[in-house]
Scaffold this motif. Structure first.
Motif, PDB file in Angstrom:
ATOM      1  N   ALA A   1      51.191  49.100 101.944  1.00  0.00           N
ATOM      2  CA  ALA A   1      51.889  47.777 101.582  1.00  0.00           C
ATOM      3  C   ALA A   1      50.860  46.959 100.579  1.00  0.00           C
ATOM      4  CB  ALA A   1      52.455  46.920 102.365  1.00  0.00           C
ATOM      5  N   VAL A   2      51.518  46.746  99.447  1.00  0.00           N
ATOM      6  CA  VAL A   2      50.587  46.004  98.411  1.00  0.00           C
ATOM      7  C   VAL A   2      51.176  44.833  98.169  1.00  0.00           C
ATOM      8  CG1 VAL A   2      49.443  46.296  96.006  1.00  0.00           C
ATOM      9  CG2 VAL A   2      49.583  48.341  97.304  1.00  0.00           C
ATOM     10  N   ASN A   3      50.201  43.743  98.310  1.00  0.00           N
ATOM     11  CA  ASN A   3      50.708  42.592  97.574  1.00  0.00           C
ATOM     12  C   ASN A   3      49.965  41.910  96.469  1.00  0.00           C
ATOM     13  OD1 ASN A   3      51.955  41.723 100.331  1.00  0.00           O
ATOM     14  ND2 ASN A   3      49.787  42.078 101.172  1.00  0.00           N
ATOM     15  N   TRP A   4      50.791  41.227  95.752  1.00  0.00           N
ATOM     16  CA  TRP A   4      50.156  40.202  94.292  1.00  0.00           C
ATOM     17  C   TRP A   4      49.995  38.751  94.887  1.00  0.00           C
ATOM     18  CZ3 TRP A   4      47.758  42.167  90.245  1.00  0.00           C
ATOM     19  CH2 TRP A   4      47.963  43.570  89.637  1.00  0.00           C
ATOM     20  N   PHE A   5      49.000  38.191  94.866  1.00  0.00           N
ATOM     21  CA  PHE A   5      48.672  36.867  94.680  1.00  0.00           C
ATOM     22  C   PHE A   5      48.137  36.122  93.663  1.00  0.00           C
ATOM     23  CE2 PHE A   5      48.379  35.852  99.410  1.00  0.00           C
ATOM     24  CZ  PHE A   5      48.470  37.297 100.079  1.00  0.00           C
ATOM     25  N   ARG A   6      48.252  34.890  93.430  1.00  0.00           N
ATOM     26  CA  ARG A   6      47.797  34.494  92.337  1.00  0.00           C
ATOM     27  C   ARG A   6      47.407  32.875  92.812  1.00  0.00           C
ATOM     28  NH1 ARG A   6      53.235  32.326  88.749  1.00  0.00           N
ATOM     29  NH2 ARG A   6      54.006  30.797  90.264  1.00  0.00           N
TER      30      ARG A   6
ATOM     31  N   MET B   1      56.024  40.722  84.678  1.00  0.00           N
ATOM     32  CA  MET B   1      56.014  39.341  84.497  1.00  0.00           C
ATOM     33  C   MET B   1      56.719  38.907  83.219  1.00  0.00           C
ATOM     34  SD  MET B   1      52.382  37.950  85.934  1.00  0.00           S
ATOM     35  CE  MET B   1      51.516  38.308  84.753  1.00  0.00           C
ATOM     36  N   ASN B   2      58.225  38.701  83.492  1.00  0.00           N
ATOM     37  CA  ASN B   2      58.858  38.194  82.430  1.00  0.00           C
ATOM     38  C   ASN B   2      59.095  36.798  82.002  1.00  0.00           C
ATOM     39  OD1 ASN B   2      59.119  41.195  81.696  1.00  0.00           O
ATOM     40  ND2 ASN B   2      60.693  41.249  83.173  1.00  0.00           N
ATOM     41  N   ASN B   3      59.451  36.421  80.826  1.00  0.00           N
ATOM     42  CA  ASN B   3      59.898  34.985  80.859  1.00  0.00           C
ATOM     43  C   ASN B   3      58.641  34.053  81.378  1.00  0.00           C
ATOM     44  OD1 ASN B   3      61.294  32.796  79.941  1.00  0.00           O
ATOM     45  ND2 ASN B   3      62.627  32.869  81.820  1.00  0.00           N
ATOM     46  N   LEU B   4      57.468  34.384  81.143  1.00  0.00           N
ATOM     47  CA  LEU B   4      56.310  33.716  81.547  1.00  0.00           C
ATOM     48  C   LEU B   4      56.451  32.250  81.163  1.00  0.00           C
ATOM     49  CD1 LEU B   4      53.667  36.336  81.334  1.00  0.00           C
ATOM     50  CD2 LEU B   4      54.227  35.008  83.323  1.00  0.00           C
ATOM     51  N   LYS B   5      56.135  31.297  82.284  1.00  0.00           N
ATOM     52  CA  LYS B   5      55.907  29.921  82.108  1.00  0.00           C
ATOM     53  C   LYS B   5      54.675  29.340  82.180  1.00  0.00           C
ATOM     54  CE  LYS B   5      60.426  29.739  84.366  1.00  0.00           C
ATOM     55  NZ  LYS B   5      61.405  28.974  85.285  1.00  0.00           N
ATOM     56  N   LEU B   6      54.393  28.131  81.700  1.00  0.00           N
ATOM     57  CA  LEU B   6      52.914  27.566  81.858  1.00  0.00           C
ATOM     58  C   LEU B   6      52.687  27.443  83.026  1.00  0.00           C
ATOM     59  CD1 LEU B   6      53.525  24.435  79.601  1.00  0.00           C
ATOM     60  CD2 LEU B   6      52.228  26.486  78.796  1.00  0.00           C
ATOM     61  N   GLU B   7      53.564  27.378  84.125  1.00  0.00           N
ATOM     62  CA  GLU B   7      52.887  27.131  85.414  1.00  0.00           C
ATOM     63  C   GLU B   7      52.578  28.741  86.229  1.00  0.00           C
ATOM     64  OE1 GLU B   7      56.100  26.219  84.269  1.00  0.00           O
ATOM     65  OE2 GLU B   7      57.581  26.351  85.654  1.00  0.00           O
ATOM     66  N   ASP B   8      52.871  29.731  85.194  1.00  0.00           N
ATOM     67  CA  ASP B   8      52.287  31.073  85.881  1.00  0.00           C
ATOM     68  C   ASP B   8      50.876  31.286  85.460  1.00  0.00           C
ATOM     69  OD1 ASP B   8      55.538  32.227  84.700  1.00  0.00           O
ATOM     70  OD2 ASP B   8      54.954  31.833  86.509  1.00  0.00           O
ATOM     71  N   LYS B   9      50.464  30.060  84.716  1.00  0.00           N
ATOM     72  CA  LYS B   9      48.982  30.503  84.737  1.00  0.00           C
ATOM     73  C   LYS B   9      48.083  30.473  85.769  1.00  0.00           C
ATOM     74  CE  LYS B   9      45.146  28.244  82.383  1.00  0.00           C
ATOM     75  NZ  LYS B   9      44.566  27.244  81.509  1.00  0.00           N
ATOM     76  N   ALA B  10      47.309  31.671  85.817  1.00  0.00           N
ATOM     77  CA  ALA B  10      46.688  31.691  87.154  1.00  0.00           C
ATOM     78  C   ALA B  10      45.516  33.031  87.028  1.00  0.00           C
ATOM     79  CB  ALA B  10      47.594  31.863  88.289  1.00  0.00           C
ATOM     80  N   VAL B  11      44.949  33.148  88.177  1.00  0.00           N
ATOM     81  CA  VAL B  11      44.226  34.505  88.315  1.00  0.00           C
ATOM     82  C   VAL B  11      45.153  35.260  89.258  1.00  0.00           C
ATOM     83  CG1 VAL B  11      42.216  35.484  88.908  1.00  0.00           C
ATOM     84  CG2 VAL B  11      41.968  33.379  87.858  1.00  0.00           C
ATOM     85  N   TYR B  12      45.420  36.341  89.019  1.00  0.00           N
ATOM     86  CA  TYR B  12      46.230  37.160  89.698  1.00  0.00           C
ATOM     87  C   TYR B  12      45.436  38.307  90.421  1.00  0.00           C
ATOM     88  CZ  TYR B  12      50.235  35.083  87.690  1.00  0.00           C
ATOM     89  OH  TYR B  12      51.475  34.108  87.359  1.00  0.00           O
ATOM     90  N   TYR B  13      45.592  38.568  91.756  1.00  0.00           N
ATOM     91  CA  TYR B  13      44.806  39.346  92.679  1.00  0.00           C
ATOM     92  C   TYR B  13      45.976  40.296  93.319  1.00  0.00           C
ATOM     93  CZ  TYR B  13      41.507  35.510  92.501  1.00  0.00           C
ATOM     94  OH  TYR B  13      40.641  34.707  92.097  1.00  0.00           O
ATOM     95  N   CYS B  14      45.320  41.635  93.414  1.00  0.00           N
ATOM     96  CA  CYS B  14      46.198  42.493  94.213  1.00  0.00           C
ATOM     97  C   CYS B  14      45.237  42.545  95.796  1.00  0.00           C
ATOM     98  CB  CYS B  14      46.386  43.656  93.762  1.00  0.00           C
ATOM     99  SG  CYS B  14      45.207  44.993  93.319  1.00  0.00           S
ATOM    100  N   LYS B  15      46.220  42.815  96.707  1.00  0.00           N
ATOM    101  CA  LYS B  15      45.449  42.886  98.188  1.00  0.00           C
ATOM    102  C   LYS B  15      46.383  44.042  98.916  1.00  0.00           C
ATOM    103  CE  LYS B  15      46.897  40.100 101.489  1.00  0.00           C
ATOM    104  NZ  LYS B  15      46.749  41.154 102.857  1.00  0.00           N
ATOM    105  N   VAL B  16      45.511  44.764  99.363  1.00  0.00           N
ATOM    106  CA  VAL B  16      45.839  45.659 100.387  1.00  0.00           C
ATOM    107  C   VAL B  16      45.192  45.490 102.018  1.00  0.00           C
ATOM    108  CG1 VAL B  16      45.744  48.092 100.925  1.00  0.00           C
ATOM    109  CG2 VAL B  16      45.974  47.291  98.595  1.00  0.00           C
ATOM    110  N   GLN B  17      45.771  45.874 102.886  1.00  0.00           N
ATOM    111  CA  GLN B  17      44.861  45.920 104.171  1.00  0.00           C
ATOM    112  C   GLN B  17      45.284  47.083 105.064  1.00  0.00           C
ATOM    113  OE1 GLN B  17      47.403  42.315 104.879  1.00  0.00           O
ATOM    114  NE2 GLN B  17      48.708  43.258 106.477  1.00  0.00           N
ATOM    115  N   ARG B  18      44.457  47.048 105.949  1.00  0.00           N
ATOM    116  CA  ARG B  18      44.615  48.343 106.804  1.00  0.00           C
ATOM    117  C   ARG B  18      43.820  48.209 108.142  1.00  0.00           C
ATOM    118  NH1 ARG B  18      40.616  52.864 103.831  1.00  0.00           N
ATOM    119  NH2 ARG B  18      38.812  51.941 104.442  1.00  0.00           N
ATOM    120  N   TRP B  19      44.527  48.768 108.952  1.00  0.00           N
ATOM    121  CA  TRP B  19      43.788  48.624 110.524  1.00  0.00           C
ATOM    122  C   TRP B  19      42.343  49.361 110.511  1.00  0.00           C
ATOM    123  CZ3 TRP B  19      44.990  45.828 114.251  1.00  0.00           C
ATOM    124  CH2 TRP B  19      46.263  45.050 114.411  1.00  0.00           C
ATOM    125  N   GLU B  20      41.493  48.781 110.934  1.00  0.00           N
ATOM    126  CA  GLU B  20      39.944  49.411 111.022  1.00  0.00           C
ATOM    127  C   GLU B  20      39.695  49.242 112.681  1.00  0.00           C
ATOM    128  OE1 GLU B  20      37.304  48.691 108.106  1.00  0.00           O
ATOM    129  OE2 GLU B  20      38.476  49.725 106.350  1.00  0.00           O
TER     130      GLU B  20
END
Length: 119
Positions: free
Chosen positions: A32-37, A82-101
């Motif tokens: 699974a992959v997540n996008w954060f901002r 990302m469509n119809n971007l708004k001023l409030e969408d300004k951010a640094v965008y990160y992707c994240k993955v996690q796994r069991w170790e």
């Protein structure tokens, strides 16, 4: 494990961007992959998620219907459209993955890509 986001930039209100997340050391196709901002001066927030099977996606209420998340299994990439971007969408965008170790879940983050929306 290394995640690399790309595709950020500066756009005007209403325009679109597509962000990409690529990985080495981990297979995005089986996780699974997540996008954060993280907007300026604010904490990091979850934007969108896609399950490993791609049958399930979810979005934050603030962006639902404007953003979409998808996989390119051949390229082993995950996109955030990302469509119809708004001023409030300004951010640094990160992707994240996690796994069991062993007995622990380990989270892997990219360094982020900047998205700026101007009027």
């Amino acid at each position: 494990v290394q995640l690399v986001e790309s595709g950020g930039g500066t756009v005007r209100i209403g325009e679109s961007l597509r962000l990409s997340c690529a990985a080495s050391g981990i297979d995005l196709n089986t996780n699974a992959v997540n996008w954060f901002r993280q907007p300026p001066g604010s904490g990091r927030e979850l934007v969108a998620s896609i399950s490993s099977s791609t049958t399930s996606t979810s979005f934050s209420e603030s962006i639902q219907a404007r953003f979409s998340i998808a996989r390119d299994r051949a390229q082993k990439l995950v996109y955030l459209q990302m469509n119809n971007l708004k001023l409030e969408d300004k951010a640094v965008y990160y992707c994240k993955v996690q796994r069991w170790e062993g007995p622990s879940i380990v989270h892997f983050w990219g360094r982020g890509t900047q998205v700026t929306v101007s009027s």
